[in-house]
Design an enzyme around this catalytic site. Sequence first.
Site, PDB file in Angstrom:
ATOM      1  CG  ASN A 207      63.703 -23.567 -16.726  1.00 33.39           C
ATOM      2  OD1 ASN A 207      62.763 -24.332 -16.571  1.00 33.39           O
ATOM      3  ND2 ASN A 207      63.839 -22.815 -17.814  1.00 33.39           N
ATOM      4  CG  ASP A 276      64.887 -15.036 -19.326  1.00 34.50           C
ATOM      5  OD1 ASP A 276      63.952 -15.009 -20.140  1.00 34.50           O
ATOM      6  OD2 ASP A 276      64.733 -14.945 -18.096  1.00 34.50           O
TER       7      ASP A 276
HETATM    8  O1  C5P Z   1      59.735 -11.923 -18.383  1.00 35.20           O
HETATM    9  P1  C5P Z   1      59.363 -13.192 -17.712  1.00 35.20           P
HETATM   10  O2  C5P Z   1      60.276 -14.344 -18.056  1.00 35.20           O
HETATM   11  O3  C5P Z   1      59.180 -13.119 -16.234  1.00 35.20           O
HETATM   12  O4  C5P Z   1      57.910 -13.485 -18.283  1.00 35.20           O
HETATM   13  C1  C5P Z   1      57.270 -14.685 -18.108  1.00 35.20           C
HETATM   14  C2  C5P Z   1      56.324 -14.927 -19.248  1.00 35.20           C
HETATM   15  O5  C5P Z   1      56.968 -14.632 -20.483  1.00 35.20           O
HETATM   16  C3  C5P Z   1      55.916 -16.382 -19.334  1.00 35.20           C
HETATM   17  O6  C5P Z   1      54.597 -16.460 -19.827  1.00 35.20           O
HETATM   18  C4  C5P Z   1      56.939 -16.962 -20.318  1.00 35.20           C
HETATM   19  O7  C5P Z   1      56.400 -18.090 -21.006  1.00 35.20           O
HETATM   20  C5  C5P Z   1      57.189 -15.798 -21.251  1.00 35.20           C
HETATM   21  N1  C5P Z   1      58.560 -15.745 -21.773  1.00 35.20           N
HETATM   22  C6  C5P Z   1      58.781 -15.862 -23.132  1.00 35.20           C
HETATM   23  N2  C5P Z   1      60.051 -15.782 -23.647  1.00 35.20           N
HETATM   24  C7  C5P Z   1      61.098 -15.576 -22.822  1.00 35.20           C
HETATM   25  C8  C5P Z   1      60.890 -15.439 -21.435  1.00 35.20           C
HETATM   26  C9  C5P Z   1      59.616 -15.523 -20.958  1.00 35.20           C
HETATM   27  O8  C5P Z   1      57.810 -16.058 -23.877  1.00 35.20           O
HETATM   28  N3  C5P Z   1      62.332 -15.506 -23.340  1.00 35.20           N
END
Ligand code: C5P
Length: 398
Positions: A207, A276
């Site tokens: 990304n 993700d």
């Molecule tokens: O759920 P989302 O991706 O929007 O959340 C963002 C936060 O979660 C960020 O602090 C990111 O570093 C963390 N994150 C994580 N593991 C993932 C996705 C996001 O720790 N797989």
Amino acid sequence: MAKTVGIGITGGIAAYKIADLVSRLKKDGHEVIVMMTAAATNFITPLTMKTLSGREVLTDLWNEAQGFNVQHIDVAEQLDLLVIAPATANFIAKMAHGLGDDLLSTVVLANTAPVLVVPSMNTNMFENRIVQNNIAILQDYGYHFLEPGSGHLACGTAGRGRLPEVQDILHRIEELLSPKQDLKNKRIMVNAGSTREDIDPVRFITNRSTGKMGYALAREALSRGAEVILVSGPSQLAVPVGVRFIPVRSAQEMCEEMLKYQADCDIIIGAAAVGDFRVARVAGQKIKKTEDKTRQVVLELVENPDILKELGKRKTEHMIMVGFAAETENVLENAKKKLLSKNLDLIVANDVTVEEAGFAADTNVVTLIDRAGSCRPLPKMSKDEVAAAIIDSVVALL
Ligand code: C5P
């Protein structure tokens, strides 16, 4: 406590405002050594600066009459802080590329004290990608910057590029002269950058994150006395000197490393843009094209661990955890949900559709939301300033 501040003035019209800055630093009891480039002396006279600073103004690399053997080295050794204000595009370029062809630029090279750069120029010059890249290079080296203000400019246009108010420059100088040590004896782990999920031996999914926000947090925590573990996906940025650096590639690898260190940490900040999804089956050989142009190549994706959620499950009572929520809609609402679902204490919400915020930008526009429901919107700031505000909030929660 009185300190020695070097003020380097370069050739911009805002040079006249530095007279006020020098005068106020003197009134606050500091020793001020003013250095001017040849161009700066066209805008304001060394006599003005000499009168206000109460000492000889240094302009000439070749002037041995001042009593120093190697003047630029001698001056550099005395400084507690070096301020370049106004910093022109030309001088920023010289600093970014290590040029030393006059007194001030050689002092910059010989200096080991913190440096504060205060750019001021025409908007188009400031926003020029070359200038922005040079600023990014200097930020990587740990130089501090004050964002220019917006408004009427001397060149007759309006926009970004004004010298910030002298009061604001003074405030930042005091902060840098007496750095807070409010994270002493604390261990903090920050993750940063993007992750890479392999498709085959030559291709991967990633990304747009560059790591700027996470690296700024690591630098800020270090300067405030913390022991810092920086777990970083691939990034072009310079590793801050003094951190324990753990380079990783995939989200799974990042997760494993962070779980290893979690129990020893007081604070964890998740600034990485963790992928993700990953490819379900990584091809052992490079996936080939075929003659059959109707063939579809389908990548099956599976979900990666949510690192913060995993860490959140294992969080102990006194551990503070901070996450980011990069959103494109319903920013605050979505951020609050994430705060709770990941068991965080603070979440940094930003609308990534806003100009000059989010991925790869040098600035960010964020709102800090804590568990108690407090919601603090911050104005547009450099990522260094956002990092300082986040660490302030963490300290308040400790
Ligand atoms: O759920 P989302 O991706 O929007 O959340 C963002 C936060 O979660 C960020 O602090 C990111 O570093 C963390 N994150 C994580 N593991 C993932 C996705 C996001 O720790 N797989």
